[in-house]
Enzyme design. Structure first.
Site, PDB file in Angstrom:
ATOM      1  N   ARG A 103       0.836  -1.206   0.000  1.00  0.00           N
ATOM      2  CA  ARG A 103       0.000   0.000   0.000  1.00  0.00           C
ATOM      3  C   ARG A 103       0.869   1.254   0.000  1.00  0.00           C
ATOM      4  NH1 ARG A 103      -5.333  -1.205   2.235  1.00  0.00           N
ATOM      5  NH2 ARG A 103      -5.435  -3.326   3.040  1.00  0.00           N
ATOM      6  N   HIS A 477     -15.505   6.424  -2.357  1.00  0.00           N
ATOM      7  CA  HIS A 477     -14.584   7.356  -3.004  1.00  0.00           C
ATOM      8  C   HIS A 477     -15.256   8.702  -3.262  1.00  0.00           C
ATOM      9  CE1 HIS A 477     -12.659   9.181  -6.600  1.00  0.00           C
ATOM     10  NE2 HIS A 477     -11.548   8.804  -5.999  1.00  0.00           N
ATOM     11  N   ARG A 592     -12.973  50.158  -6.049  1.00  0.00           N
ATOM     12  CA  ARG A 592     -12.515  50.437  -7.418  1.00  0.00           C
ATOM     13  C   ARG A 592     -13.519  51.357  -8.095  1.00  0.00           C
ATOM     14  NH1 ARG A 592     -11.592  44.127  -7.116  1.00  0.00           N
ATOM     15  NH2 ARG A 592     -13.539  44.531  -6.006  1.00  0.00           N
ATOM     16  N   ARG A 647      -9.773  53.982  -4.578  1.00  0.00           N
ATOM     17  CA  ARG A 647      -8.736  54.096  -5.602  1.00  0.00           C
ATOM     18  C   ARG A 647      -9.232  54.968  -6.742  1.00  0.00           C
ATOM     19  NH1 ARG A 647      -6.944  48.696  -8.577  1.00  0.00           N
ATOM     20  NH2 ARG A 647      -8.906  49.074  -9.702  1.00  0.00           N
ATOM     21  N   GLU A 779       2.311  48.761  -7.120  1.00  0.00           N
ATOM     22  CA  GLU A 779       2.079  47.601  -7.984  1.00  0.00           C
ATOM     23  C   GLU A 779       3.112  47.479  -9.103  1.00  0.00           C
ATOM     24  OE1 GLU A 779      -1.956  48.130  -9.434  1.00  0.00           O
ATOM     25  OE2 GLU A 779      -1.788  50.275  -9.089  1.00  0.00           O
ATOM     26  N   THR A 801      -1.090  43.273  -5.703  1.00  0.00           N
ATOM     27  CA  THR A 801      -0.152  42.187  -6.003  1.00  0.00           C
ATOM     28  C   THR A 801      -0.432  41.488  -7.329  1.00  0.00           C
ATOM     29  OG1 THR A 801      -1.499  40.771  -4.567  1.00  0.00           O
ATOM     30  CG2 THR A 801       0.496  41.751  -3.615  1.00  0.00           C
ATOM     31  N   ASN A 802      -1.595  41.711  -7.925  1.00  0.00           N
ATOM     32  CA  ASN A 802      -1.830  41.133  -9.245  1.00  0.00           C
ATOM     33  C   ASN A 802      -0.922  41.799 -10.280  1.00  0.00           C
ATOM     34  OD1 ASN A 802      -3.342  39.457 -11.188  1.00  0.00           O
ATOM     35  ND2 ASN A 802      -4.137  41.407 -11.925  1.00  0.00           N
ATOM     36  N   CYS A 865      -4.209  44.525  -1.245  1.00  0.00           N
ATOM     37  CA  CYS A 865      -5.594  44.497  -1.710  1.00  0.00           C
ATOM     38  C   CYS A 865      -5.754  43.707  -3.000  1.00  0.00           C
ATOM     39  CB  CYS A 865      -6.131  45.921  -1.898  1.00  0.00           C
ATOM     40  SG  CYS A 865      -5.192  46.908  -3.075  1.00  0.00           S
TER      41      CYS A 865
END
Length: 910
Positions: A103, A477, A592, A647, A779, A801-802, A865
């Site tokens: 196994r 399963h 935004r 923003r 950014e 952070t994008n 953000c």
């Protein structure tokens, strides 16, 4: 020179003391299964003896191109001989054979993802010894045919349906309904037939060691059987379903799996034998009390595969001959839960009345169960509140935020099954994993409907909104995997007669036939199926979740170490803001404003962008000022007393304009009809003039504020006017203005100066004093490098952070995720998607900017953000490594972020 130990023994033997070498702390070496087998031996539970081959051996074997590291096979042979000596039996012996299972066992639980081989050691000679020892030919031949079938499929990859079809045909000829009713002779004939299938399907050139006298032959040598089985288990570490599971659950591919070779015990030796899977608490809701399934006269694979409908574990004590084993099992439940201080998942076998423990581990559980178990165990004194918080996976909380059936809707239940995994789902019926993926990719919700699922269905289970099976219990399963993923699931819907080939379902007791594409609704909490679409409702934070999140808030907001870990929300409208407050957000970290220019307001912003007439542009700004002011009044009133980071406009202006391709098509159509298209052509000319080669790095963010200065002037005036009006009404508005996409200090300085002048004008107009901080959205990598310069003129930093990830990698997210990122992940170029979990290099840029900013202005606050603000792994890094003060995420991820922030605080304290 130190030699790495590759094999660890566990258990004792017939006349041997316990020789266990490992313990529960060694899961990275022995895998979770091997470590817990060793631990159960150490606490005196009945465990069939064996040995464990380490995870590191698997890694070395894989890295060497499936070649054994030096000395490994010798060590395995020595362990095999030791096991034979402990048991007083030999593999393949014609008189009293030793049989073993092989196994997998990874460091982290991966139920059903890798391979297992049972009854290893049987051949034409040893099967006679098994008959002699048990006086049970039916059992012996059944074990042998199971071994050939499993070995052929797992080790050689032969299609399992070839064997199932042979069994079905044999049942038909014999006139019986179940495998257990086949005669000894039937089973013996099946063994011969299975060998023929094996010989026909195996490629002799790929497996020369299986060729005898020029013909492929099922291996009779138990040592060869064992080596091939171990290699197959190692190989299953990298099978498709295992890789998908690890990717979804963020488990590293570099860990490898251990292999456990363990003496066989049999649950299929008659009516006083059984096998089962159990939990010490209910894994669906967390209620106290044992829970699970068992089958009499069966092997373990029969239970988890869902092939036979199981019996509830509560009925075990009522089976004649199993009463004592049931009582012993109940005692073991208490021992294990007390020892591990957690809800345990247990696999067991009863062989002729004797209980054997085959596995234990921390049981997979739904989010609701995780909360209930954590609270109960704190109240019982088993664990502390801090331990409880560390036990709950923040990602699981999404399960509690899934829609449920609207209780006010009239529901006509079509069928009932087992409530295998909570939550409700609506979608069109699909009958295969591939179809589930295809429907999902087409943007439509699907319900995967199967007789049963198996590990190869994983990709379809991931893609489906819900899962329905007509067979299997709550430990099948389908149930186990669905619970782990948080996918609604109903199992054991016995009234569904599924014809996957015809792509239809006949519902017993009715004349209803469902077809592929028909819409159904399932409720995995109630175990019901409804024809058509049932309205769904959003959940609320109450009860256990509220209790656990209140504990989390106590931890994360504790400032005794200098700072709290705060959670804000990204919200662009009052509805999202109100929802986020219900979910526990402390403030708005990102509003935004460009989202406020869509819908019927799109014409206003278009007239500003495209017109050369100063009066038209002035009128557009006046209209935008009016609607934006009202937007901010509503939002700030909702968030009174709480910060709201607003923003300034960020996207390229062309995003507010018509699609030039669609406009060109419209012009062509009108021309074909002989209509005047001069205005439309002029509009297309102006739009074409706005096109940029790389708009995401073009005229957007702060650059818009400098080139089109009237826009930020209008937006700042709207924010300040809304705040002034609310102050006069007695509210406590706390807007913060954020300047996006700054890379040059002077960009921020000039835009801030404009904003401050507007705020002063509004103060004079309304006769109020306004305190509106002005910060920077960081950014771009250059902004991180000069963060100390920018900090001298900014009140706060918030990291997008994008875009920071895009510009650090040089990736366009849309292009990367559509074109090459999947290949990068598959080929291990990247360990994870950097747009989902923050990349270490991006994290270092964030930390650099925070450190630089804090050095210049210690009282500055810092937040994140981007979408990473809702990712649990990233949240830990942002708080503990980068040192930010808050994360901001979408409303439905606020509860998750609150728990993740608390866990980050606890981790930091370790």
């Amino acid at each position: 020179m130190t030699t790495m130990q590759r094999v660890y023994k566990f258990g004792g033997g017939v006349a041997s003391p316990d020789v266990t070498e490992g313990d529960a702390s060694m899961n990275y070496i022995l895998g979770g299964k091997g470590a817990n087998l060793a631990e159960m031996c150490r606490i005196g539970l009945p465990v069939p003896p064996g040995f464990t081959i380490t995870c590191q051996t698997c890694v070395e074997y894989d890295e060497a191109g499936n070649n054994w590291p030096d000395g490994a096979l010798d060590e395995i042979e020595a362990a095999t001989r030791d096991l034979e000596a402990r048991m007083g039996k030999r593999l393949g012996d014609a008189e009293d054979p030793l049989l073993v299972s092989v196994r997998s066992g990874a460091p982290f639980s991966m139920p059903g993802m890798m391979d297992t081989v049972l009854n290893l050691g049987l051949n034409d000679e040893s099967v006679m010894g098994l008959i002699a020892q048990t006086d049970n030919p039916h059992f012996a031949w059944d074990s042998y045919r199971r071994f050939i079938q499993m070995f052929s499929n797992v080790v050689l990859g032969i299609d399992a349906d070839l064997f199932e079809n042979a069994i079905a045909e044999r049942r038909l000829i014999a006139g019986v309904r179940t495998d257990a009713e086949l005669s000894d002779e039937d089973l013996r004939d099946l063994v011969d037939e299975f060998k023929e299938i094996f010989a026909r399907e195996v490629d002799a050139s790929a497996y020369p060691e299986l060729v005898v006298d020029g013909t492929v032959t099922f291996p009779a040598d138990p040592r060869l059987q064992l080596r091939l089985a171990i290699q197959a288990v190692f190989g299953s570490w990298m099978n498709e379903r295992a890789c998908i599971y690890r990717q979804r659950n963020r488990i590293s591919d570099d860990l490898g799996t251990a292999v456990n070779v363990q003496v066989m015990v049999f649950g299929n030796k008659g009516e006083t034998s059984a096998t089962g899977v159990a939990f010490t608490r209910d894994p669906a809701c967390g209620a106290r009390g044992t829970y699970g399934d068992f089958l009499v006269n069966a092997q373990g694979e029969d239970v988890v595969a869902g092939i036979r409908n199981t019996e509830p574990i509560s009925d075990l004590a009522n089976v004649p001959g199993l009463e004592e084993a049931a009582a012993e099992l109940d005692r073991v439940f208490g021992i294990l839960e007390g020892h591990y201080r957690d809800m345990c998942d247990i696999e067991f076998t009863i062989e002729q009345g004797k209980l054997w423990m085959l596995q234990t581990r921390a049981g997979k559980r739904t989010a609701a169960a995780a909360l209930r178990i954590a609270i109960d165990m704190v109240e019982e004194g088993l664990i502390s509140r801090d331990e409880a918080l560390m036990r709950i996976d923040p990602s699981q909380l999404d399960q509690l935020l899934h829609p449920q059936f609207d209780t006010s809707a009239a529901v006509d239940v079509l069928a009932r099954g087992l409530n295998a995994s909570p939550g409700a789902a609506v979608g069109e019926i699909v009958f295969s994993s591939d179809d589930a993926v295809a429907v999902h990719e087409a943007g439509r919700p699907a319900i995967l409907v199967r007789w049963e699922t198996n590990p190869d269905d994983l990709k379809g289970m991931v893609a489906a909104e819900g899962i329905l099976t007509s067979h299997g219990g709550k430990t099948s399963h389908a149930a186990v995997i669905a619970r782990g993923m948080g996918t609604p699931c109903v199992c054991g819907v016995e009234s569904f007669r599924i014809d996957a080939a015809a792509k239809e379902v006949h519902v017993l007791g009715t004349d209803i036939v469902l077809h592929e594409g028909d819409v159904i609704s399932i409720d995995g909490g109630q175990g019901i199926v409804v024809a058509g679409a049932v309205p769904l409702v959003k959940p609320e934070l109450t009860g256990d979740l509220d209790t656990v999140l209140s504990w989390a808030d106590d931890v994360r907001l504790d400032e005794s170490d200098g700072r709290g870990y705060h959670v804000r929300v990204n919200a662009d409208n009052p509805e999202d803001a109100e929802l986020a407050l219900e979910f526990g957000a402390e403030a708005i970290g990102l509003c935004r404003t460009e989202h406020m220019f869509l819908g019927d307001r799109k014409q206003i912003i278009q007239s500003f962008i495209l017109s050369d007439d100063a009066d038209v542009r002035a009128k557009a700004l006046e209209d935008l000022l009016a609607v934006q002011t009202e937007d901010f009044v509503t939002m700030l009133r909702t968030m009174t007393g709480r910060a709201m980071v607003i923003r300034l406009i960020d996207p390229p202006l062309h995003e507010f304009l018509d699609d030039p391709r669609e406009l060109a098509v419209e012009i062509a159509r009108k021309e074909a009809l002989g209509r005047d298209v001069s205005d439309a052509r002029e509009r297309l000319r102006l739009i074409d003039g706005m096109v940029e080669s790389n708009p995401m790095l073009g005229l957007r963010g702060v650059r818009l504020s400098i080139v089109y200065a009237d826009l930020p002037l209008m937006q700042v005036r709207a924010v300040a006017s809304a705040a002034a009006r609310l102050k006069l009404e007695g509210f406590d508005p706390r807007p913060e203005i954020m300047i996006p996409l700054v890379s040059i200090t002077e960009e921020h300085v000039q835009t801030r100066a404009v904003a401050e002048r507007v705020i002063m004008d509004v103060e004079a107009e309304y006769g109020v004093k306004l305190d509106i901080p002005i910060g920077t959205m960081i950014e771009l990598p250059r902004a991180c490098l000069v963060a100390d310069e920018i900090a001298a003129h900014a009140d706060f930093f918030c990291f997008g952070t994008n875009d920071l990830t895009q510009t650090t990698f040089g990736f366009s997210r849309d292009d990367a995720e559509a074109k090459f990122l999947p290949a990068y992940l598959h080929e291990k170029v990247l360990a994870s998607n950097p747009f989902e979990t923050v990349d270490p290099a991006v994290l270092q840029l964030v930390k650099m900017a925070v450190d630089k900013g804090r050095a210049v202005t210690p009282e500055m606050h810092f937040g994140v953000c981007g979408e990473h603000g809702g990712d649990p792994m990233s949240i830990v890094d942002f708080f503990n490594t980068a040192g930010v003060d808050y994360v901001s995420c979408s409303p439905y991820r606020v509860p998750l972020a609150r728990l993740a922030a608390a866990r980050a605080k606890l981790t930091c304290a370790l």
